[in-house]
Every structure is written in C-alpha cells, then in structure tokens.
Scaffold this active site. Structure first.
Site, PDB file in Angstrom:
ATOM      1  N   GLU A 300       5.978  44.593 107.305  1.00 39.85           N
ATOM      2  CA  GLU A 300       6.893  43.812 106.472  1.00 39.85           C
ATOM      3  C   GLU A 300       7.755  44.699 105.588  1.00 39.85           C
ATOM      4  O   GLU A 300       7.904  44.473 104.390  1.00 39.85           O
ATOM      5  CB  GLU A 300       6.124  42.794 105.633  1.00 39.85           C
ATOM      6  CG  GLU A 300       5.342  41.808 106.500  1.00 39.85           C
ATOM      7  CD  GLU A 300       4.690  40.677 105.725  1.00 39.85           C
ATOM      8  OE1 GLU A 300       4.338  40.881 104.554  1.00 39.85           O
ATOM      9  OE2 GLU A 300       4.532  39.583 106.313  1.00 39.85           O
ATOM     10  N   ASP A 378      -1.754  34.580 109.693  1.00 43.10           N
ATOM     11  CA  ASP A 378      -1.578  34.754 108.253  1.00 43.10           C
ATOM     12  C   ASP A 378      -2.140  33.600 107.429  1.00 43.10           C
ATOM     13  O   ASP A 378      -1.373  32.759 106.964  1.00 43.10           O
ATOM     14  CB  ASP A 378      -0.067  34.898 107.966  1.00 43.10           C
ATOM     15  CG  ASP A 378       0.201  35.501 106.604  1.00 43.10           C
ATOM     16  OD1 ASP A 378      -0.754  35.999 105.992  1.00 43.10           O
ATOM     17  OD2 ASP A 378       1.358  35.476 106.163  1.00 43.10           O
ATOM     18  N   GLU A 400     -10.451  39.992 105.262  1.00 39.35           N
ATOM     19  CA  GLU A 400      -9.572  39.650 104.136  1.00 39.35           C
ATOM     20  C   GLU A 400      -9.404  38.137 104.091  1.00 39.35           C
ATOM     21  O   GLU A 400      -8.971  37.521 105.067  1.00 39.35           O
ATOM     22  CB  GLU A 400      -8.209  40.342 104.282  1.00 39.35           C
ATOM     23  CG  GLU A 400      -7.271  40.044 103.116  1.00 39.35           C
ATOM     24  CD  GLU A 400      -5.964  40.853 103.155  1.00 39.35           C
ATOM     25  OE1 GLU A 400      -6.014  42.085 103.368  1.00 39.35           O
ATOM     26  OE2 GLU A 400      -4.899  40.240 102.962  1.00 39.35           O
ATOM     27  N   GLU A 406      -2.090  30.332  99.155  1.00 40.06           N
ATOM     28  CA  GLU A 406      -0.692  30.537  99.546  1.00 40.06           C
ATOM     29  C   GLU A 406      -0.170  29.456 100.497  1.00 40.06           C
ATOM     30  O   GLU A 406       0.882  28.874 100.261  1.00 40.06           O
ATOM     31  CB  GLU A 406      -0.546  31.921 100.193  1.00 40.06           C
ATOM     32  CG  GLU A 406       0.847  32.202 100.702  1.00 40.06           C
ATOM     33  CD  GLU A 406       0.969  33.544 101.420  1.00 40.06           C
ATOM     34  OE1 GLU A 406      -0.001  34.314 101.442  1.00 40.06           O
ATOM     35  OE2 GLU A 406       2.059  33.809 101.961  1.00 40.06           O
ATOM     36  N   TRP A 555       9.793  35.677 112.909  1.00 38.32           N
ATOM     37  CA  TRP A 555       8.498  35.835 112.235  1.00 38.32           C
ATOM     38  C   TRP A 555       7.302  35.550 113.128  1.00 38.32           C
ATOM     39  O   TRP A 555       6.166  35.866 112.776  1.00 38.32           O
ATOM     40  CB  TRP A 555       8.448  34.955 110.984  1.00 38.32           C
ATOM     41  CG  TRP A 555       9.378  35.459 109.934  1.00 38.32           C
ATOM     42  CD1 TRP A 555      10.610  34.957 109.618  1.00 38.32           C
ATOM     43  CD2 TRP A 555       9.191  36.607 109.093  1.00 38.32           C
ATOM     44  NE1 TRP A 555      11.185  35.713 108.637  1.00 38.32           N
ATOM     45  CE2 TRP A 555      10.334  36.734 108.287  1.00 38.32           C
ATOM     46  CE3 TRP A 555       8.160  37.542 108.947  1.00 38.32           C
ATOM     47  CZ2 TRP A 555      10.491  37.760 107.349  1.00 38.32           C
ATOM     48  CZ3 TRP A 555       8.311  38.555 108.009  1.00 38.32           C
ATOM     49  CH2 TRP A 555       9.459  38.653 107.225  1.00 38.32           C
TER      50      TRP A 555
HETATM   51  O1  GCW Z   1       1.324  36.222 104.083  1.00 36.96           O
HETATM   52  C1  GCW Z   1       2.137  37.248 103.744  1.00 36.96           C
HETATM   53  C2  GCW Z   1       2.601  36.915 102.387  1.00 36.96           C
HETATM   54  C3  GCW Z   1       3.204  38.078 101.693  1.00 36.96           C
HETATM   55  C4  GCW Z   1       2.160  39.166 101.682  1.00 36.96           C
HETATM   56  C5  GCW Z   1       1.789  39.510 103.111  1.00 36.96           C
HETATM   57  C6  GCW Z   1       0.647  40.496 103.160  1.00 36.96           C
HETATM   58  C7  GCW Z   1       1.809  40.819  99.992  1.00 36.96           C
HETATM   59  O2  GCW Z   1       3.497  35.852 102.483  1.00 36.96           O
HETATM   60  O3  GCW Z   1       3.551  37.671 100.402  1.00 36.96           O
HETATM   61  O4  GCW Z   1       2.606  40.311 101.000  1.00 36.96           O
HETATM   62  O5  GCW Z   1       1.339  38.383 103.771  1.00 36.96           O
HETATM   63  O6  GCW Z   1      -0.490  40.052 103.280  1.00 36.96           O
HETATM   64  O7  GCW Z   1       0.882  41.680 103.086  1.00 36.96           O
END
Ligand code: GCW
Length: 841
Positions: A300, A378, A400, A406, A555
C-alpha cells in the site's frame, strides 16, 4: 463524614465514564464471615516501585478496598503473616523471602506463567517472572470482583510468547482506523507530555496479559526515530514497564534515506545496515527492554526491499540482525499485495500473501515473526483462514486480528468479535493430513517454532471509553484472554467481562450476553453474506453500505456481481486458483461447490443468483432474508437494553442506548441499501415481497411531501436513499419545510421515525410538528458523538434515523418537518415512517 469517605473509597460516587474498563473494583456483597476471611494485609515481594510485583501489591490493596471496603497494608519486607495475608512475587522471590521451597506444590512455570492458591491461610500468587506475578494478582482480583470466593490452587501458562497489540497512531495525534478519539501517545509530531493514559492503558492490558504495544502506525513516519522521539518513546516505555508491558515501534523502511540522509535504503548496503544497527543501539540505550519492531514493507505504498530487488526476507532480516543482540524481535507483516485488473479472471488479491511469502520459508532469521491477518483479504465480516499459516513451517508466525471495528461498524455497531476470531483460530488446515489448528501453528506447537503468537490492532484513543463505545471493550478484554488461552469459550469470557463491567445483576448478565452473542451474526446478516465480504464503501470510510465500490477498481476486493451472477471463482479448475493454496484436503473442500460451506460460497464460487444453497434457499433470497433478519435483530438490542434502565448507572446506560438506537437505524439503512442494490441488479423478486416496488406502506417519502425551501435530490449511491431520492434545502441558508397530511394512516399510536443524513461540516437542525405542535427537534451532530469515519456526502455513511416513540396520530393530521441548514449540511431528509408498535418498516 467517615461514611462519605467510605463511599468515596468504594468508588460509589465515581463517574462511570469507562476509564477503568473492567477494572472498576465495584463493591460486591460480602457478609461478616466473608469479610473476616479476606486477607488483611498484602505482601509484595519486591520493594522497587517500578517493578510489576510492587504494582501488584498496590493493585491488590486497591481492589480489596474497592470491592470490600477493606483496607490492607502493603509490606515488602518479609514473608508476611502466615495467616490472612496475600503474598505476591516471583517463585524465586518467594523461596527466598519465605524460606520454603515450592517444588512439591507449584509445577514448573513457563515464561509469564503464574500459580494462584487461595487454599490454606495465605493467598499465594507466584509468577514465573514479575509479569506473571502481576497477572496472577489481576486474576485473583477478577475472581473477587465477580463474587467468586472459591478455594483454588492452579498454575496457568501462556499459549504463546507474543501477545501484543498494535496502535495505528500517527505522530500528529490522529489514529488510522481509530474511533475512540485522538492518540494517547502522540501530538504535533512528538510524544505527549502527560502519559497518564498510557499508564492506564498498560494496566488494562496487563490485566488481560498482553505483554507488548506497538505504539505507532504501521504506515510509519520515519521521524519516530528522531532523538526527541526516541526520548519520548523511552518515557512511554517507562510508564509501561511497571505493568510488564514492553514497547514496540513501527518502522518506515526508507528511514535511512528520509531521516538519515543516506542515498539508499537498500537492506544489503553496508551504510544502511550500519544506520539501522546504530539507531537500534540508541533505542536500546534508552529502552533496554524494547520488545522489537513492526514492519509493513512493500505494501500500500510503503517502501520496502523490492525497490532494490531484494526479498522480503532480506528486508526483515535487516532489522532482525540489528535487534538480535538486544533480544528484540521483528514482527514482519504479510499484508503485501499489488493492485490488480478485474478484467483478468485469474487475478486475485487473496492469493498474494502466499505468492509473496511461500518461497521465503526458512529464509527468515530466528527472531522474525511473520504477522498474518486472519483472512487473505482484509478483516472482513467473514473470510476463510489465510492459507499462509499452512506454508510457513520454518518461520515463526503470529495472527493479526482487529479489535478496532474497521469493517465491522466502527464501534457504532455492537459486534462481539471472538466468535468470528474462533472460526480462524479453531480452523484445521490439515497440513500433511494432520491436525493443524491455526492456534497451534501460531503458538509454535504444530511446526516446533520457538516464537509466535498474536497481534491485535486496537486503536484506543483519548475518549474515556477507550474504544469509543463501552460495549466494544468486551473485544479488547476477550482478545487478551484468547491470546493467553485460545480454547476459552467466547461466551464465558464475555460473561466475566459483563460482571466486571456492569456488576453481578442476573438480568444484566443475561441480556448483555444475548445481545453480544447475537451481534456478529446480525452484522453479517445485514452487511455481507455468504462470504461476499462486508459490502461497505472500500474506497472511502469502510463504514456504511456501498456494494458497487468493491468492483471496477484495482483493490481486488471484488464481488464480480452482474445481472445474473455473483461471487469470485477461486477454484483451480476454472478460477483464480486460490483454493489450491490450501493443503489438499481443504483445497478439495473449497474447490467443490457442493462441499463449500454456504457461509463462504461466494468467496470461492461464481454462481447465479438463483443457485441453491445447502440451506435450500437461493443465493438472492438468502441475501434478502438475511438482511431483514439481521436488521430485525438489531432492533431488539434497543429494547433489551431498555429493560436494564434501572440496573445500570445512567451515564453508561444513556451512552450505550444512544449507540444501540443508532445501530438499529443504521441496520435498516444497510438492509435497504443491499437488498435494493441486488434486486435492482438481478431483477429477481423477493419471495416475501419486501424488496423493490417501494413496498414500504408505513413510509412517506420526503420528496412526495409539499416542499418549501426544500427540493428533491437524487442520492449517490442510489440505494442509500429510499426511492433513490432525498430532499435538501434549496440553499445553505434557506430554511426548508416539508409537509404532508396523514390521510393513509388510521388514528392510533405510532413510533415516528425520520431518516435523515448527518454529514460532517455542519450541524443542521430539524424540527418536527404535528398540527403545528412541536413533537421534537434534533441537531445533526453525530460527528461529535459517534466517532465513526465521517462523511461529507449524503450517502450510506451519513444516513441515520431518529425515532420519537408513542406519538398519537389522528387520520388527517398534518405532519411538518422543518430543516435549518448549517455549513455544508443542507438538512437532508429521506423519509418519515409511522410505525405501529412492533412494526419494523
Ligand atoms: O485494511 C487496511 C486499512 C489500512 C491499513 C492497512 C494495513 C494501516 O484500511 O488503513 O493501514 O489495512 O493493515 O496495513
């Protein structure tokens, strides 16, 4: 006066603002016999004020006083009075001070483990180390605070050595994906002066046996390593240390260049290696017990070893070597993926982690732990287990998780997460056709690894509730408990938390248990079903509904929904091949549509909307039904909570009530958005005839009312407004009026719900009148109260509902909504609903 002092000391008049979390030490009934049986003195076998054993002594004193009003002196000198003392210390300290060996009583303890005995005259709490002793003290206090006076003697040891939390705090004080206020650590680029909250956080974490905190965002700013910030980190570590909590730091891979002024950050370059070695030595000079580093590289937009054609293992080992002499570890994130093109049927972000890491197995140094998100994408509402856990057999791994919600309602929706986490922790990956539970892989047991464990992104903030919501704290509590023992039952951990947080009242226990246990299934039902992911806006806030945002971008969180079909074909035979990343037995299960469980069907297969599930329903009908069921469940949380009004202090009751009411309204917005979207796309009718055809007999669309100063306004995405249209004031300074005569409703008593939009950037006001009588008024100030990622648009994030209960209406009454715009908020209204008792529109 004494009476008052006593009450004060009991904490009865203390504010219930959430600051103490589950460590309130609220009074518990205890008769004279019980009182006399309590320890009357505390012996903490270490007199150094910053030692966890010393802290344990103070904590025991505070607990006995709060829970029972019993004052106990704390001594450090000898073994204490053999009768009626509680002794806390390490096994070694105990043997020394008390002159007795514990060999025949206390089994061999592992690092951080403890032994607790309330048998005999003395309560004994003995840790393998100081930290373990403190954990034992908290365990004993947790029993007492729950009115549990049973005689016990047992040892307990951690599931894994790494039990950390991550904070995504930025140096400017903001928190990425944080919903509980600003950072408790940073402000204006530096560490805050007042670290009281940091110490209180460490206390909460220690009580659930979390032993490390990475304090800054994985999207790391290199200036975390400036001399001033290293000193600041040192101060944080100083307030953590008495609680046995170690500090970790997120690094920016390019720091040698951006901060150090070198011309490269190539991990194999000698000057780069020297730079990291030097900075690491400096940190350890200030923080001798620093836990280690956390690194997000080549992900990212974050810099990493790929810039120099080096491998991720070479990148990780750079830090491992610098940390090794100091005993530190590197948590290296597996969250590495590239942008992809959806027109490529075989492209799949879910495959990325295995693709990037599989061949590196065995190349990581011994003090590297690869930190793997529970699912391959994610933190979605449901994901299959990340297959990477099966591939790293010569590498230590950690799971993790996210305590911060979120993609799961951002603490504005109640979602108790352990049942979701358990789907992954208890998953058997069948590596080499042998039992291979994820929890046994991360503990190091399955592949004989020396390290491993847990990380959870928590993101507490300055809000007194820590996470923004009182009820969300059950997730933090249970995270720590699970990291210690993942075989714990989600419901029984929850119930401990409820008793500690709200007291011993049976109806509180039953009600909060029911709500919490129903909350994740409900959220899944009204957000995204069958493994399609949380159908939120992935490009913006990750909060409200926006299914279209998943597709047609790079994405890779795609649904591949079109007019006839939906889902990602991840089979080997015809799709992306992702299912083949699992060991053979699991791969075969997911490859075959008949053996894929319904709740992950659309994760693995691309099917017609009319495909029949094992349940017998079609996919689309499941979507419709689940969304209605989920939103209906969320309505019941409000009434359940209302039944507890006199059983919970007003401060917390009111706060939680506000959030649950909000959730009930937002769940209907979710429900309507998702069902409308797929109904519109597929044209498949709802068997129960709820979806489409604007089949809401109890609603009055705002745009159909008589408008003055208001105008109809088409909403994007269309599905986030009833009938795709709302009304807004004709200018930012025009007061709008929308009026209607209630001819279609029989006279009676109704709940009056108004769906409106509350944007950031304005605090509009609304008033509602029945025949010119003011029924109610409110302000668009959710941004001051809710904490979810804000929206400047009229959309599924800002959509919200207010309800006025028990309104008497006669046929023909005139209803008027007045909207007073403010800032960019043009007092938007979607619809009004008049709901007879028990009806959900
Ligand atoms: O899910 C995404 C999040 C980002 C985050 C990234 C990650 C810290 O939207 O905000 O960045 O994962 O886990 O690195």
């Amino acid at each position: 006066m004494r009476g008052l002092l006593f009450l004060v000391s009991l904490g009865l008049v203390a504010a219930e603002d959430g600051l103490d979390g589950w460590l309130r030490y609220a009074p518990v009934p205890c008769d004279k016999g019980c009182h006399d049986a309590l320890p009357s003195s505390v012996v903490a076998l270490n007199s150094t004020e910053t030692s966890p054993v010393y802290v344990a002594g103070l904590e025991l004193q505070k607990g006995l006083q709060g829970i029972f009003g019993k004052w106990a002196n704390v001594g450090h000198e000898n073994c204490g009075d053999s009768s009626s003392s509680v002794v806390v210390g390490t096994v070694d300290e105990y043997t020394k001070a008390c002159g007795s060996s514990t060999d025949d009583e206390v089994p061999e303890l592992e690092e951080d483990g403890f032994w607790l005995s309330t048998r005999g005259d003395m309560v004994r709490i003995l840790g393998q180390n100081e930290r373990g002793a403190l954990y034992g003290a908290f365990e004993y206090l947790s029993m007492l605070a729950q009115g549990n006076f049973s005689r016990v003697a047992y040892a307990t040891n951690p599931h894994a050595p790494v039990r950390w939390v991550n904070q995504w705090d930025n140096l400017d004080g903001s928190i990425e994906r944080g919903y509980g206020g600003a950072s408790i650590f940073f402000e204006n680029g530096v560490v805050v002066d007042d670290l009281t909250r940091a110490a209180q956080y460490a206390r909460l974490l220690a009580s659930v046996r979390v032993n490390g905190v990475v304090v800054n965002n994985v999207n790391a700013n290199a200036s975390i390593l400036s001399p001033r910030n290293i000193e600041g980190l040192g101060r944080i570590a100083d307030v953590f240390r008495p609680y046995g909590v170690q500090l970790g730091v997120s690094l920016n891979f390019a720091s040698p260049m951006t901060l150090g002024g070198l011309s490269t950050f190539d991990p194999l370059n000698a000057s780069v290696i020297a730079w990291w070695t030097n900075i690491t030595d400096q940190i350890y000079q200030r923080i001798p017990d620093m836990a280690g580093y956390l690194v997000k590289a080549d992900s990212e937009g974050q810099p990493g070893p790929f810039t120099y054609n080096r491998t991720l293992a070479q990148g990780a080992n750079l830090f491992a070597k610098a940390l090794q002499p100091h005993g530190g570890i590197v948590m290296f994130r597996a969250f590495v993926y590239n942008q992809l093109n959806e027109s490529d049927w075989k492209a799949d972000r879910a495959s990325a982690a295995v693709q990037f890491f599989k061949d590196l197995d065995g190349q990581f140094d011994e003090n590297v732990v690869v930190q793997i998100k529970y699912g391959p994408i994610d933190f979605q509402v449901r994901e299959p287990t990340s297959p990477l856990f099966a591939h790293l057999q010569n590498t230590s791994t950690a799971i993790e998780l996210e305590v911060t919600q979120e993609y799961l309602g951002q603490q504005c929706h109640l979602v108790y997460l352990p049942p979701l986490w358990k789907t992954v922790l208890d998953f058997d990956l069948r590596v080499d056709s042998k039992l291979s539970l994820v929890r046994d892989i991360i503990s190091g047991k399955r592949f004989n690894r020396p390290l491993g464990g847990w990380a959870a992104v928590v993101n507490v903030g300055t809000n007194t509730t820590w996470l923004g919501s009182h009820l969300a704290m059950s997730n933090l509590y249970a995270y720590g408990r699970l990291a210690w023992d993942p075989t714990e039952d989600p419901q029984s951990m929850l119930q401990d938390w409820i008793r500690l947080t709200f007291g011993l009242d049976r109806s509180v226990l039953d009600t909060v248990t029911q709500m919490s246990m129903e909350s994740w299934p409900a959220y899944e039902n009204y957000s995204g079903n069958l493994g399609i992911q949380t159908l939120t806006d992935i490009l913006y806030t990750h909060f409200g509904p926006n299914p279209a945002s998943q597709d047609n971008n790079g994405w890779g969180q795609w649904t591949r929904a079109d007019q006839k079909t939906i889902g990602m074909d991840r089979t080997v035979s015809n799709g992306t091949g992702f299912s083949g990343q699992y060991p053979p037995e699991i791969a075969a299960m997911y490859e075959n549509i008949d053996t894929t469980p319904d709740d992950l069907l659309l994760w693995f297969h691309h099917v017609n909307y009319t495909h029949r599930l094992h349940s017998g329903k079609t996919v689309i009908q499941h979507f419709y039904d689940a969304h209605y069921r989920g939103a209906e469940t969320a309505q019941t949380f409000v009434t359940m909570w209302e039944s507890l009004r006199d059983r919970i202090d007003a401060e917390r009751w009111t706060d939680v009530h506000f959030r649950l009411t909000y959730q009930a309204g937002h769940s209907i917005i979710w429900r309507d958005a998702i069902t409308t979207f797929y109904h519109n796309l597929s044209s498949v009718p709802d068997e129960a005839d709820r979806v489409g055809n604007h089949n809401h007999p109890w609603r009055i669309e705002a745009e159909s009312m008589t408008l003055t100063g208001y105008k109809p306004y088409p909403i994007t995405p269309f599905e986030t407004a009833s009938n795709a249209t709302a009304i807004v004031t004709t200018s930012n300074s025009t007061i709008g009026t929308a009026t209607t005569r209630l001819t279609q409703f029989p006279s009676g008593t109704y709940d009056l719900a108004i769906n409106y939009y509350d944007l950031v950037g304005g605090r509009a006001r609304w008033e509602i009148f029945l025949n010119n009588r003011l029924l109610g008024q409110w302000v668009g100030n959710n941004e001051d109260r809710l904490g979810h990622a804000p929206s400047v648009y009229i959309d599924g994030h800002s959509a919200t509902r207010i309800t006025f209960r028990g309104v008497h209406v006669r046929r023909g009454d005139v209803l008027t909504v007045v909207g007073i715009p403010d800032g960019i908020e043009p007092a938007p209204v979607d619809y009004v609903a008049l709901l007879p008792e028990g009806v959900v529109d």
